[in-house]
Design a protein around this motif. Structure first.
Motif, short mmCIF file in Angstrom:
data_model
loop_
_atom_site.label_atom_id
_atom_site.label_comp_id
_atom_site.label_asym_id
_atom_site.label_seq_id
_atom_site.Cartn_x
_atom_site.Cartn_y
_atom_site.Cartn_z
N ARG A 230 1.13 4.05 -3.09
CA ARG A 230 0.91 5.49 -2.94
C ARG A 230 2.14 6.29 -3.32
N GLN B 290 -1.97 -1.29 -6.01
CA GLN B 290 -1.47 -2.08 -4.89
C GLN B 290 -1.07 -3.47 -5.36
N CYS C 161 0.84 -1.21 0.00
CA CYS C 161 0.00 0.00 0.00
C CYS C 161 0.87 1.25 0.00
N GLU C 162 1.92 1.23 0.80
CA GLU C 162 2.81 2.40 0.86
C GLU C 162 3.53 2.61 -0.47
N ASN D 8 2.81 5.69 -7.23
CA ASN D 8 1.69 5.85 -8.16
C ASN D 8 1.49 4.61 -9.04
#
Ligand code: ZN
Length: 322
Positions: A107, A113, A103-104, A110
Motif C-alpha cells: 500500500r 503484495q 501488505c503495508e 504502490n
C-alpha cells in the motif's frame, strides 16, 4: 554536483530517494569494493565511464555486460523496481520495531503484495550472516533460553488446522533458541527440538568457553558447567535470583512474538528463520538512530542474491553469491 544532506527520517528518506541520482550516490558511497572508485564487475577494470543520461557505467574493455548499474551484484540486481521503492522499503523494515508486513509495503509504495513480499525477503537476506566472534568474550554473562513459535490456527488451511488443534501442544511448533550477551548482541536460531545435543552444540559454537552463562532448569542444559560458569534459575520458584535470570532473552522473545503475531499474521516454519534474523538485526543495532541503522543495513546488500525460486523452495541452492 551539490551535496544534498542525507536523510534522517522516513519523510526525508522518501523525498531524498525519489531522486535517482541521490540513490546512486548513496549506494556508491557504501559499496566497500568501490571505495577507491567504481570498478567493472565483469572484469575488475577501473577504466569505466559514467553515462550520465542513463545513470549507468560502461567499461572501456570489450566484453559482454560492459554496461552496468549501481544495482549490479546486490540484492537489487535484475529487479525492475526502482531504487525509489527499494530504499524506502528498506528504511521501513530496518527501522520499524515490530517489522512491517508485505501488505503495508504494498500500500505504501504502490506495488503488489507479492512483489512486496519478495522485496522484504531480499532485504532480510542482506541482514543475515554477520556474526563476528563468540558471545561472552567481553566478560559479560550470556543468557540462554529457548521458546516455541507456532502459527495461529485461524490462518491455516482447514486440514492443517485440524491436525494442529488435535495435536499435542508444542508438537507442531518450531523451537527457537537464543543467546544474549548482556549489554551486547543476541543470536537466535531455529533448532531441531530441545534435545541436549542440539542445544549444547549451538552453545559451544556461539559462546566463549569459560564465560558466565545463565539458563533455566531445562535438563538439556545439564553438564555445561564443565565448559562454562553455568548458573541456573528455577522458573518454577522465581524469575530472578540476583543476577541469575534470563530476563534479557525474555524481552527479545516478546519482541519476536509481537512482530510475528501482530505484524506478520502467518509465517510458514520454512521462512521463520528470516523473521528471527530480521528482529535480531534491529535488536543488535538498537542503540543507533534510524539513519545509522539504515546505513549499516545498506552496506550489507552487496554480494547477495535471492531468486524467487530459491525463496519459495522450488530449487535449492545457496542464497549468497560472491
Ligand atoms: Zn570490464
Amino acid at each position: 554536483m551539490e551535496a544534498v544532506r542525507e536523510p534522517k527520517s522516513l519523510q526525508e528518506a522518501i523525498l531524498y530517494f525519489s531522486d535517482q541520482e541521490n540513490c546512486l550516490n548513496y549506494l556508491v558511497a557504501r559499496r566497500p569494493e568501490w571505495s577507491d572508485g567504481v570498478v567493472c564487475p565483469a572484469c575488475g577494470s577501473k577504466k569505466v565511464s559514467f553515462l550520465k543520461n542513463q545513470l549507468r557505467w560502461q567499461c572501456s574493455a570489450r566484453h559482454p555486460k560492459r554496461q552496468f548499474s549501481v544495482k549490479v551484484g546486490t540484492i537489487f540486481e535484475e529487479s525492475p523496481l526502482g531504487l525509489d521503492k527499494w530504499l524506502p522499503a528498506m528504511w521501513l523494515i530496518l527501522n520499524c520495531k515490530n517489522g512491517i508486513s508485505s501488505c503495508e509495503i504494498a500500500r505504501a509504495l504502490n506495488v503488489t503484495q507479492k512483489t512486496a513480499w519478495f522485496m522484504l525477503h531480499r532485504i532480510r537476506l542482506a541482514q543475515q550472516g554477520k556474526q563476528g566472534g563468540k558471545l561472552g568474550g567481553s566478560g559479560n554473562g550470556v543468557e540462554i533460553d529457548e521458546t516455541f513459535i507456532g502459527g495461529k490456527a485461524r490462518n491455516m488451511h482447514k486440514s492443517k488446522r485440524a491436525r494442529v488443534i488435535t495435536g499435542t501442544g508444542g508438537k507442531d511448533k518450531t523451537v527457537v533458541m537464543g543467546m544474549l550477551e548482556r549489554g551486547g548482541n543476541v543470536r537466535a536460531m531455529v533448532v531441531d527440538g530441545r534435545r541436549k545435543k542440539e542445544l549444547q552444540k549451538n552453545i559451544h559454537e556461539h559462546v566463549e568457553a569459560g564465560a558466565a552463562i545463565f539458563t533455566d532448569e531445562l535438563r538439556s542444559y545439564d553438564g555445561l558447567e564443565d565448559s562454562f560458569k553455568h548458573q541456573v534459575i528455577n522458573h518454577a520458584v522465581e524469575y530472578a535470583n540476583g543476577n541469575v535470570h534470563t530476563n534479557g532473552m525474555e524481552n527479545f522473545w516478546s519482541l519476536v512474538k509481537r512482530q510475528l503475531h501482530g505484524t506478520y499474521i502467518s509465517v510458514e516454519p520454512f521462512h521463520l528463520f528470516r523473521y528471527i534474523d530480521e528482529q535480531a538485526f534491529r535488536f543488535n543495532n538498537r542503540k543507533m538512530t534510524d539513519a545509522e541503522r539504515f546505513d549499516i543495513g545498506v552496506r550489507e546488500i552487496v554480494g547477495k542474491r535471492l531468486t524467487y525460486a530459491e525463496l519459495t523452495g522450488k530449487v535449492h541452492g545457496t542464497e549468497t553469491i560472491q
